[in-house]
Design an enzyme around this catalytic site. Structure first.
Site, PDB file in Angstrom:
ATOM      1  N   ASP A 172      35.376  48.691  41.162  1.00 23.38           N
ATOM      2  CA  ASP A 172      34.306  47.864  41.720  1.00 23.38           C
ATOM      3  C   ASP A 172      34.485  46.404  41.277  1.00 23.38           C
ATOM      4  OD1 ASP A 172      31.923  46.680  42.545  1.00 23.38           O
ATOM      5  OD2 ASP A 172      30.754  48.486  42.146  1.00 23.38           O
ATOM      6  N   SER A 230      23.869  49.342  44.320  1.00 23.67           N
ATOM      7  CA  SER A 230      24.035  47.917  44.072  1.00 23.67           C
ATOM      8  C   SER A 230      22.699  47.335  43.590  1.00 23.67           C
ATOM      9  CB  SER A 230      24.559  47.221  45.333  1.00 23.67           C
ATOM     10  OG  SER A 230      25.043  45.940  45.025  1.00 23.67           O
ATOM     11  N   HIS A 280      33.150  49.177  45.373  1.00 25.61           N
ATOM     12  CA  HIS A 280      31.697  48.986  45.360  1.00 25.61           C
ATOM     13  C   HIS A 280      31.045  49.980  46.324  1.00 25.61           C
ATOM     14  CE1 HIS A 280      28.143  46.789  44.267  1.00 25.61           C
ATOM     15  NE2 HIS A 280      27.854  46.519  45.524  1.00 25.61           N
TER      16      HIS A 280
END
Length: 281
Positions: free
Chosen positions: A220, A135, A252
């Site tokens: 995601d 991320s 994600h």
């Protein structure tokens, strides 16, 4: 005093590395707290490669905790350094806001100075320092390989955004109440197009010199697959070294154990080839 042992029978606690809290200075005199993990097999006089793992968020704080990926990599012979760079929570409001409107700037330098700290340790091979993250940590990996192209030996990016403008424009519905915060944190995609382009790794992809491994979930909702697709395509266009894994049943990050095992083993193979210089069996 430890009263219980809840580890599965297949895991021997003697093979697990316990972290040590360290602090190192960064470019502007501030101190960066970090957790340092050393392989239990490390022998006196040995020098080992290192993985600097950058957490996501960036509004997050790494703590003394168990991480399957981290312990897996440590058991492959890597030292791991996990810094709480500026922008991390848990160190006061001022520290938390130091990364506002500065993605790819001072927080990245905190990681670069982490490598300088590692150079002071006699058991570190500074020619083999890898950056890894998911991320926001994935963004930091891409930023490191583009904005400081000679510092790290390789990168592993797990669902990291490559274009900050498209990241902000694809904000999922449940983020909308925080949209002003994200504009303050990252930038305004309508008013600051030039700035966001400068801080987006995608537009500096031609500077990448080191091997990159990218992992992405097809579903995601936070960092769309496009963010990984476009950086991979840009690197391939310039015949750079990039490997790409897409998981059609993930969002994600990686949540399913079988996918984690598959991805982590591929990361190991990638690092074996480009960092450990091992030939595939």
């Amino acid at each position: 005093m430890q009263l219980t042992n809840s580890l599965p029978k297949g895991i021997d606690q003697r093979n697990l590395s316990e972290s040590e809290l360290v602090h190192y200075p960064t470019f502007d005199g501030k101190e960066i707290p970090a957790y340092l993990y050393k392989p239990v097999s490390l022998q006196p006089g040995e020098k080992r490669p290192v993985i600097i793992e950058v957490h996501g968020g960036p509004m997050f704080q790494e703590t003394k905790r168990f991480s399957p990926l981290r312990q897996f990599l440590i058991n492959q012979g890597y030292i791991v350094l996990v810094p709480n760079v500026r922008g991390s929570t848990g160190y006061g409001k001022t520290y938390h806001q130091l990364d506002d409107h500065d993605w790819g700037g001072a927080p990245l330098q905190d990681v670069v100075w982490g490598k300088q700290f590692l150079a002071t340790l006699d058991f570190v091979d500074t020619s083999k320092v890898v950056i890894l993250g998911g991320s926001y940590g994935g963004y930091m990996t891409l930023a490191a390989l583009t904005f400081t192209p000679e510092v790290f030996a390789a990168g592993v990016d797990i669902c990291g955004p490559s274009n900050l403008k498209t990241l902000l424009e694809s904000v999922p519905p449940y983020w909308l109440p925080y949209i002003k915060y994200f504009y303050r944190e990252v930038g305004d995609p309508k008013k600051e197009v030039k700035f966001l382009k400068e801080r987006s790794p995608l537009f500096s992809a031609d500077r990448i010199q080191r091997p990159l491994f990218v992992i992405q979930g097809a579903n995601d909702p936070r960092v769309k697959q496009q963010e990984s697709d476009q950086i991979v395509e840009a690197i391939k266009k310039k015949t750079g070294i990039v490997e790409y894994m897409i998981f059609p049943d993930e969002g994600h990050g990686l949540r399913k154990k079988e996918n984690q095992i598959k991805a982590y083993n591929k990361v190991k193979e990638f690092l074996d080839k480009y960092i450990m210089n091992k030939q595939p069996v």
